[in-house]
Structure formats: structure tokens, C-alpha cells
Design an enzyme around this catalytic site. Structure first.
Site, short mmCIF file in Angstrom:
data_model
loop_
_atom_site.label_atom_id
_atom_site.label_comp_id
_atom_site.label_asym_id
_atom_site.label_seq_id
_atom_site.Cartn_x
_atom_site.Cartn_y
_atom_site.Cartn_z
N HIS A 24 0.44 -1.46 0.27
CA HIS A 24 -0.12 0.10 0.59
C HIS A 24 0.95 1.02 0.14
CE1 HIS A 24 -2.39 2.78 1.65
NE2 HIS A 24 -3.91 2.82 0.99
N CYS B 242 -2.71 14.90 -22.72
CA CYS B 242 -1.87 15.56 -22.27
C CYS B 242 -2.29 14.76 -20.89
CB CYS B 242 -2.71 16.86 -22.31
SG CYS B 242 -4.37 17.42 -22.62
#
Lengths: 672, 672
Positions: free
Chosen positions: B228, B622
Site C-alpha cells: 500500500h 495531455c
């Protein structure tokens, strides 16, 4: 029904054949070969002596009933009846005729297939079948699901001659009765106090959303079928009359006035008919629809010509359709109703409600559990309760497939709202209870910016150990119990929100394991399909791969529409849909009728590629589009196995599925 | 760099050719043809007398530097040098060699192309070019964007011999210095007080998210590259060392201990190197990267062998690549930096920040305006401020294209948070200010369940009159002003969140109208392309139609990923991504590297169908994927015109774009 104003005739004299007003032995009229309001056979129309054609249409002078022509000019009358019969036999449909009589000579000006109400459409279609003029196939194509839906709404009982105030645009069907209120805050307040209210506004805007939700119906004095009020009410399935422009709505005074000196003040009861657009003063009693009573089994197919016509047409549609029609139903009672309404199975059982009510405490325990043991004990307590739910459902649908979706919404939906609990704890200060503080902590931890795009569906199942397993065990045990008792339960287990092959594979493995355990424990084997929703765009893109571990796909076109367009229905329908319809960006809300170019293309890609990978893949749709006429034609064309919709829409979908099959054979591209 | 442990050799005796430990005139060693740490030419390796091959690798006994072999066994040493040269000339690369000496006889056991650090990779590649062994083309393919990125992070200055505590897994690169804190609440608290902190945990979980956001770096004692902590830190671009399993983290005592009796207590400063995994006690000074200094223009291309190697390779990559590389930059300063880093244009100017800071009041006025006039006056006040912003940007990018995205986020993002203002007004009770009450009303009205799927992008432009027009006017006037002054401004106007043809057509019409007005007012004509983001899945499905009114597409792969998968990055990255990576559902986060099967398929469909409709359609991306090496290869392959990424990633994208072109020519499918 409103008969549309006819195209104006050219001015008299423009056509040399057109007669002039020539005295008492001349006149002009309109005639219908059957009653366009009810479908009754007989002589219907109006006649105007001493007049030109357009005078009847214009409604300037008072006409007499067409029957009077028999007295005025018996020869022309008999001739007209003969011509009407000829025309009807030629067109094989209700004809709407304009005629004129010039010094005793009958001239036919124009004829066309006539518009009619929903009830007339069903009756006339079967009448023509009985006269041998059309086939049952054709009769089915002559009515529409929208017409059937109109017949299924409750209606006002007008036998008490209620006081009609005005008529507006029939924006969203239904019959609503309640106290007039003039702003949203008041609507919410009164509705919370248990009152039925009708929200009255000049026009609505996004700020009125809460009031619209609270009200039984909405009445506006401005705007047409694409106004904010109309679009939002239709989206909510709420009765709405809009554009009642004879009304003078005075918001500061909290009242409106209507022609004839009628004044309705806040708190006065009004009744609005969203199917006809009529507004009445006072409470008009509401009658159940005889068509619904027939579907419910409370009326036999012989109960009057309308019910008989609907019954015959539905029977033929069922015999013709290729698409199955299932229902979305979450309880045993819903399932039983769905079955009465002709559902061939349940395409979507939502299991969220099985975590609500008194069980919410167990969900809180599950969420607040600090260890494995605490979590498992909450799940263990939920299991027998859910097993009971599934027994009810599977029993009601004995012998038919029941597609059960494992839990879908994020867990914080079972906890208090973040803002509410924050305010509560802040106001309580130091005296806030330990439980509220803990809850606030959990709510904060689970809070999501965009819950629709958060930890839900299969993600929950993969992240919270034992959650899916508990549900699958409850389903499998319910099925085993029923099968032992001699039943034929047919559960199908559906994984929600799958976006990747691995999610499906891992979930499938867990489901298979639990099913095998229950089979070993009970000694009963229940054949159970395992499949998935296709409701996120990525799933459609990789459907061919997903199909390798899914035996069925059910298109969740609500979520698919939200994610494909990138808008959440709750947020956008009230915020800009009417503006978008106004601008021509939508013809109709993509939540009402499937957007075939975008969302539909995804459905098509997933269907084709899923079937290529697994030829016997079962394909259905369980979004609300499953009950939308136009969308049903699309799903038929794409080749799904079934559509699934709310029980009330099942007959509509059955009819449209029949029509889709017939129109396809006829090579017609017309979806209505 | 960590050199990976080599595959263990088979046990001695299994192979008859394998020598046994035979005394002082025998031994075993490893040799590198160049220094794998720096790329320096010379004699590198280790030798172990009286030993078998695996003893060196296992590190059980102490070795001597390979140079010592010259003294121990000069004949074998000379022979080894000869063989090393032969091997290097044969493989045309750095070789990693295992050898053994059996009673004075040299045996070669194994050789392979050796692993190396990022710096060595660049130096060695150019060294081989200079030796005439490989071409510049090949040199470019021998380094990677990831290696270049490593060279661009700031590094610790180890000249002060800082105290190394331990080494963990290099989970997310960078150099972070701060006080050790042991829980998230404390991290948030200290960070708000202006302290730099490093969050230390055994392992992290979703509850630690706020602390991770607040910390400069994260250190854990458990878990690997997919834990995590690692996944979330990489997602945030935050320095992280995880799995430092020599550390004993004692949370209740708020301290950890390391081998050698080191104890670090809460508040003690530590320094962590996410690129090497090293953890130091105390504050280690941080040095700027010479490679970045070179790109910034502060160092010349001749400043040392590394910088020279990077400069040569970048120059060749630029000469080779087919893909343009633009930057995402929102201010004049960002643009200037992007240009220094080699951007050929700006692919994304976000205009949100132009509504923030002191201008927030104007946005509040705009939102709270009760009439047309109030709204327009707020817009009129914003216009000259934004014009100034655009002048800065267009000036910095003079002569290069600048793609400006009109405002995208929902307006409530400019107002206070609902929960905060609710609590504030509730606590103030009757003494709440009129302004706060009004604000609360507006915040409630604009509140959205799922803001990502709400009233934003083109929808805002269509619903709020004058908003887009104000921005377009500011852009057009800025461009006219610069052109008048002799500049060459090249603005392109980009409509965000388009999902339908009509949205594009209507917006385009408005933009064209405003451009024409400004042209008429100023007498200056600036050629301005008008295009759209493709960032909702539906837009990809109907891209062929949209291309008829869009001159360019820019794929917004961040939002496209969120909507295609149906998850919001803010909500899910911390909630379940590490679990998903653990389960094998992702190899890598789809926000890091483009998911070619799902999102990529949409990009491909839209590119093909867009170009089919408009052959000169300009295609770019983008989203953050524009700076990800693997994704750059995908975009090259799909045939986009350019990728656009943050200025810092521009060199990485330039290099990978060159590599993509070269690997394609070479027929290679390897993206690294």
C-alpha cells in the site's frame, strides 16, 4: 387525447374545384369512421351548414353532430356512409375525412388515417382483425408501448363532474392530488409532515429539485415538453402538467388564478392529470386502470372490449417476440407481481435493501469491527436473514431464472451522512457520545469524493473478506432448501461493476468454492450460472476476455450511460438536461432512451465480442432502458436474449419486443 | 543501484568441468568490463582465493579487489583482461563475468550483459559509440526514460558521511528529510505546523492517507514494491522506502530501533533515499541533479562525462523521434521551464488557477449574482486579469503552439466545503453572518454527489452565459496584443469534457464569434485552432463525428481512465490499488501506465475514426501518461502527433519517443 390541429386548408377560391358557401343546402363537415376517443364503431363527426371547409376546423361557429346530416340531407348522408366504408376498407384503418356539400352534391375534400387515443388504438386494431381486414401481426404493430403505458396509469374518476380549471401540456403522465404549494421549501416541509402536495411554479429551475422530489405532482404556467419541469418530472416518473398559460401564478401572494374567477390559495387541494394536461379544483377520486387490473389477475380477459383487445394483442406479441422480458424485482412480493405481469424471469435482484432497516446495525458492526472475528460475527448474523430473503424470491420465481446481483453500493451509504454527523458531533461538543464519535471517524474514513466511482461492487467483494461469500452462501442455502422441498429454484449470481478479467476470475473462483461447500453440506446440487454486469465502459472494451469466465452479461445501461457520458444522473438531470434538450444536444434524455451511438455502440461491441468468445453467452439488459419502447427495438436488433425492467414496464417491453420482431420481418425501420 | 542477486550456480561437482577448491593457487571471482556503478572504464570485480564460484556470489567470505589478482596470479590476470576485452567487443556492451582459477588455469564460468546504474548506462552507451562499437541509434535504445528520470531526482550529498541506518526497498524515488512521526494524525498536525515529517509505519493502510499526503516521505518496515505504501506513494510522486525489515517499529513507544543499537524517537530527523532504499539518521544535505542543471541551462553540455553523455543521447533522440513532446504548463514561468526542458509547445494550459487566489471573490460574485448584470460585471472584472495571464504564457512560448483548456472544474470547487460551512453556520447559530448563510445556500444548491460527473467542462460553458466567451476574449486579446508588438503567439482553444457533436458545434460557434469580434476590434488576425479534449468514453465512440468540428483532439487520459474503469483516482488509489496489485488485477496502476486494452483501445478507435473524418486532425495526449515511458511507446504506435506532460517529464518523453521510433525501425517490440 388531444387531436392535433389539422393542416389549414388553402383559401377558398384558390382551387376551382372548391365549392363556395352556397346556402342551406350546402355545408361542410368532418367525419371519423370510428370514435377516435374510444374506438367505438358508429358515426362520429361534426357538420356545419352554410359554411366552408375551414370553418369547421377553425371552430369559429357551432357545428351539429354528424348524425343530424341524416335529417338535413339524407341522400348525401347515405352516400357519405358508403364512402366512409369504402375508405376504411381501402386504408384498413380509422379514417379522418373532410367533406363538403354543394347544393346537395357531396364532395370529398381530404382523408387520412386518423389519430386516436390509446384505448381506441387497441380496440380498433382488434376490430379490424375481426373484420378480416388486417392480421394479428399487423394489429400488434398498430399499437405502441407508450399507448399501453398510458392505459396503465391510474385515472381520475370524472363521474362526479369535478371542476376543471384549465388545461396545460401533458408533460409526464399520471394522476396527482394534493395541496397546492408555491415554493420548494414549503413542499419539502409539508411533505415531511405527511401531506400530499402539488408544487405550483411559473417555471422550475435546478433550485426546485428538492421540492419536485417531495411533491406528488408539478404544475407550471410556462414551458413546454422540454422545459425543466417536464424533463425532470419525466426523469423522476412524477406527474406533471406544464405550460398551463391561462393560470396567473402569483408567488408572493401564494396563489394562482384561473379563467372564470377561480383562485387557488396555498393549501387548497388541486388534482392534475399528467396524461391529458387537465387541472381540476379539489380532490378528484383516482381509479385503478382496468388494464392493470387485468394484468394483476383481478379482471378476466373478457372484462370489456378494451381489456379483451389488450389481452389478445399481448398474447400475440408474446407469441411473436424473440426477446425475453424479465423484471427487476428485489423482494418476493415484487417477484410475484412481475410474474403476474408476464416476466419470464428476474433480470436483477438488488441486494442492497437486505442490509438496511434493522440490519443497518449489523452493517455498522461490520464496518466498525476492529478485528477479523468482529467482522465475521456481523457477517454470520446477516447470513440467515438474507437466506430468508432469497427463499422468498426464489420461491416466487420457481422454475424461472433469477439473476441476483451481489452488493453494489459503497459501505458508507449504510452510515449517516458526513455533514449531518459532523454537525451533530460539533453541536454536542464535549458531550458527544462515544458511538457518535466512532461513527464520525468511520464516516470520515469511508467518505468518498465521488462515491459512484469509489469502493463499490466487485471492488468491495475483493477488499472485504467474507462479504460476497456470505451472500453466495445465503443464496445457495436458500436454493438448496427449496430444492429439497421439491421446488425448482434457478438462481444466477451476478458480479457488479467488473472492469477487468481478473476481477471476474477471482470472484468467480470464490463463488464456485462457496457453491461447492454448500453442495457438500446440504447434499443438494443447484445449477447456478455465474456472470457479470457490463456497466463500466472498460468492461465493454474487453468483453471478449471477460466472457471466458462469465456465463452471462447483463448490461447495466444506467451506470454505463453515466460513465460513458461522464455525468451522474442525480447531479445533472436537474442541473442542465432541459437546457441541453433546448439546445438540441439531446432529443430525449439518454437515461430514458438508450443513446445508440455512444452507449449503444459499447453494448454492440461487447455483445459481438462476448458471443464470439462464448457462443452460448446469455445477454440481457437490466438498466431502466429495458422498459423503454425505442430502446427495446435497439436491444432486439443487437440480438440480446432479454430485457429486464420494473414490473410495471414488463407489459410495455413485451409488446415492444413483439413489435420489434414484426417490424424487422416487415423490413420496417420505423420503431413506432 | 542494487545489483540483482545472480542466479545461483549449480552445486559444485554437478558439472565435471567445474573445478573444486584446490588451494592457494586456485580461486574464483567476478569481473565487470566497466564499473556498473558509474560507467568508468577500468578493472572492477572481486576475487576470492581458495574458494568455489558460488562463495563469491553468496558473500559468505571476504573477497579482495580484482586488481589484487595481478599480484596473486599475474598470468591469469593478464589472460583475464584479454578475455574481457574479447567479450566486450563481441557483446558490444558491459559484460559481467564469472571465472575460476584451478591450479593456475583460468576457466570462464559464465558471462552476461551486466546490469548497471542509470549514470553508468548513459556513460557506457556513449563510450561504446566513441569506440566505434555501436551507432548513436543503438546508444539511444540502450538507455531508458526511467534511467533518465532517476538522474533527474535530487540526491543526497554523502560527502559528510551520514550515518546509514538500514536499507529497504526503493519504492518511490526522491530524497526526503524530516522528523520521524509514527501516525497519520501526528503527521498532519506537524505538517500543518510547518514541520517537514517522514511518516514511519510498520505498513500503511487506507486510514494513513492523510498522513501520507502531509509527509515529505514514507518509511515502512514491511511490504514490497506493491505494498500500500509503495503504490500510494508512487501515485502521489512522494519519496518512499518500504520493507526496511531490519527496523523494529514500536508504535506505542513512538520510536524504532535499527541494527547496531540505533534508536530513532518521534521528532528525531531522518533522511530517506527512495532511489536507493537507504535510510540515514539526521539531516543529509540534498544536491540538485547535474542533469537537471544541464536541462535548466545552468550547466553546459561539456560539464562532465555524464552530462555530456545525456546531452548527446538526447540530441540524437530528438533527431530521431516522430512524436512531438509538449508540456502541461499553467503559467508563464512553467512555460519557460518547459521550453528549457525541450518542449515543442504547450499541450495543456489549465485555466482553473486563473479563478483562484484573490479572484475567488469575483467567482463568488459570479455565483451569487442574482441577475444578468451582476454576473456580467463579475466576468468583466475577471477578463483583464486573465488576459494578463495569457500574455505571460503566450510570450513565454512565442512561436510555439499553446493549447489552452477553457475552465473545467465545477463552480462549487471555488466555494467553501459543504461540511465546513455547515458546521460553521450551525455553531454560530443565530449570530451566523448574512454572507455565510448566503454562501451556505449557494454551496448547498451547487453541491454534487459526484462532482467529477457533474456540471463542469463544456457543460458549464453552455449553461453559464458569458463564461467561455470571457476566457476566449482574454486569449484573443492577449494574442492580438503580442502580435501587434511583433510576437508570434499561437494559441489553440480547447473545449473540455465534450461528449457529443452538438456540444462541440455550439461551443465552436461561440469561440469563432468571439475571435471574429476581437479581430474586428483590434484589427489583428491570429490563426487559432479550435479543438477538444477526448476524455469521456462516449467522445471516443463518436470521435469521427466530433472531428468534423474539431481541428485537434487531445486525449485526457486521466479522466478517460477514471471514467472507463469507473473509479475516481482520489477515492480508489489509497482504498484498494495495492490490494489489486497484490491480486494481480493490475500489473501497475492504470494511472501510471496507460491501460492499452481498455483505455488504449478507446484512444485507438478515436484516433482512427477522427483521422478518417479529418485527415489533418492533430492528435495529442495531455494526461499524465504523456510522460510515462511505456505509454509513450503506445502513443507512438497509435500515431499521435505529440504527447504532453509535466515539464520535468519532458526529457523522459523526448528520450522514449526517440527510442520508440528506433525500436519500431528495428522491428523490436520491446518497449525498454
Amino acid at each position: 387525447m388531444e387531436l392535433q390541429p389539422r393542416r389549414a386548408l388553402p383559401p377558398a377560391g384558390a382551387d376551382p374545384r372548391r365549392p363556395r358557401n352556397l346556402g342551406a343546402d350546402s355545408g361542410t363537415g368532418v367525419a371519423f369512421t370510428r370514435d377516435p376517443g374510444t374506438g367505438q364503431q358508429g358515426i362520429y363527426g361534426d357538420y356545419l351548414q352554410n359554411a366552408q371547409g375551414e370553418d369547421v376546423v377553425a371552430g369559429i361557429r357551432n357545428t351539429v353532430p354528424l348524425q343530424d346530416l341524416e335529417r338535413i340531407d339524407p341522400a348525401s348522408y347515405r352516400q357519405l356512409l358508403g364512402i366512409m366504408e369504402t375508405l376504411e376498407n381501402h386504408y384498413r384503418d380509422l379514417c379522418d375525412i373532410e367533406f363538403t356539400i354543394e347544393r346537395g352534391k357531396l364532395w370529398m375534400l381530404q382523408t387520412r388515417v386518423g389519430k386516436r387515443t390509446a384505448a381506441a388504438a387497441f380496440r380498433i386494431a382488434t376490430q379490424f382483425v375481426d373484420q378480416g381486414l388486417i392480421s394479428m401481426d399487423e394489429a400488434v404493430t398498430r399499437v405502441t408501448g407508450d399507448q399501453l403505458a398510458q392505459l396503465m396509469f391510474p385515472r381520475f374518476d370524472l363521474s362526479g363532474n369535478p371542476k376543471k380549471i384549465t388545461t396545460g401540456v401533458s408533460a409526464s403522465p399520471g394522476a396527482a392530488v394534493g395541496q397546492a404549494v408555491f415554493d420548494s421549501a414549503r413542499a419539502v416541509e409539508q411533505a415531511s409532515a405527511g401531506e400530499d402536495v402539488v408544487l405550483v411554479r411559473r417555471e422550475t429551475n435546478p433550485d426546485d429539485l428538492h421540492g419536485m422530489i417531495a411533491a406528488r405532482g408539478i404544475l407550471t404556467s410556462r414551458g413546454g415538453k422540454t422545459s425543466h419541469a417536464a424533463v425532470v418530472a419525466r426523469g423522476m416518473g412524477k406527474t406533471c402538467v406544464c405550460g398551463a398559460d391561462e393560470l396567473d401564478v402569483n408567488l408572493p401572494a401564494r396563489q394562482f388564478t384561473a379563467p372564470g374567477g377561480v383562485t387557488i390559495r396555498e393549501g387548497d387541494v388541486i388534482s392534475i392529470d399528467g396524461s391529458s394536461g387537465t387541472v381540476y379544483a379539489g380532490e378528484v377520486p383516482v381509479m385503478a386502470s382496468p388494464v392493470v387490473e387485468y394484468f394483476e389477475g383481478n379482471l378476466g380477459a373478457g372484462s370489456g372490449e378494451l381489456v379483451a383487445a389488450v389481452a389478445r394483442i399481448m398474447e400475440h406479441a408474446d407469441a411473436t417476440r424473440r426477446l425475453g422480458v424479465y423484471a427487476n424485482a428485489d423482494t418476493g412480493d415484487d417477484c410475484a407481481r412481475a410474474r403476474r405481469f408476464g416476466a419470464g424471469g428476474v433480470g436483477l435482484v438488488r441486494t442492497e435493501h437486505m442490509f438496511l432497516g434493522e440490519r443497518r446495525q449489523l452493517v455498522e458492526r461490520l464496518i466498525l469491527a476492529e478485528d477479523e472475528e468482529g467482522r465475521q460475527s456481523a457477517l454470520d448474523a446477516l447470513e440467515p436473514l438474507q437466506r430468508g430473503d432469497f427463499v422468498d424470491i426464489l420461491k416466487a420465481m420457481d422454475g424461472l431464472p433469477v439473476t441476483i446481483r451481489l452488493i453494489d453500493p459503497p459501505l458508507h451509504e449504510f452510515l449517516p451522512d458526513l455533514t449531518d454527523i459532523s454537525v451533530k458531533v460539533a453541536l454536542a461538543g464535549d458531550s458527544a457520545s462515544e458511538k457518535d464519535r466512532k461513527l464520525l471517524g468511520a464516516v470520515r474514513r469511508l467518505h468518498e469524493q465521488n462515491p459512484m466511482l469509489g469502493l463499490r461492487g466487485v471492488r468491495l467483494g475483493l477488499v472485504i473478506p467474507g462479504l460476497f461469500a456470505m451472500q453466495v452462501r445465503a443464496i445457495a442455502q436458500a436454493a438448496a432448501e427449496l430444492k429439497k422441498a421439491g421446488g425448482d429454484p434457478r438462481p444466477e449470481i451476478m458480479i457488479p461493476l467488473t472492469a477487468s478479467v481478473q476481477e471476474m476470475e477471482i470472484s468467480r473462483e470464490e463463488v464456485v468454492k462457496v457453491l461447492a461447500e454448500v453442495e457438500a453440506e446440504t447434499g443438494v446440487s443447484v445449477h447456478t450460472l455465474i456472470g457479470t454486469m457490463i456497466e463500466v465502459p472498460r468492461a465493454a472494451m474487453i468483453a471478449g476476455d471477460i466472457a471466458r469466465s462469465a456465463e452471462f452479461f447483463s448490461f447495466g445501461t444506467n451506470d454505463l450511460t453515466q460513465m460513458a457520458w461522464g455525468f451522474s444522473r442525480d447531479d445533472v438531470e436537474g442541473a442542465f438536461f432541459s437546457r441541453y434538450i433546448e439546445l438540441g444536444i439531446f432529443g430525449v434524455s439518454p437515461f430514458e432512451t438508450i443513446d445508440t451511438e455512444g452507449v449503444g455502440r459499447m453494448v454492440r461491441i461487447a455483445s459481438e465480442e462476448g458471443r464470439a468468445a462464448r457462443p452460448d453467452l446469455e445477454l440481457g439488459v437490466c438498466g431502466e432502458h429495458g422498459g423503454d419502447p425505442e430502446s427495446v427495438h435497439f436491444f432486439h436488433e443487437v440480438g440480446l436474449n432479454y430485457v429486464s425492467c420494473s414490473p410495471f414496464r414488463v407489459p410495455v417491453a413485451r409488446l415492444e419486443a413483439g413489435r420489434a420482431a414484426l417490424l424487422e420481418t416487415a423490413g420496417g425501420s420505423d420503431t413506432r
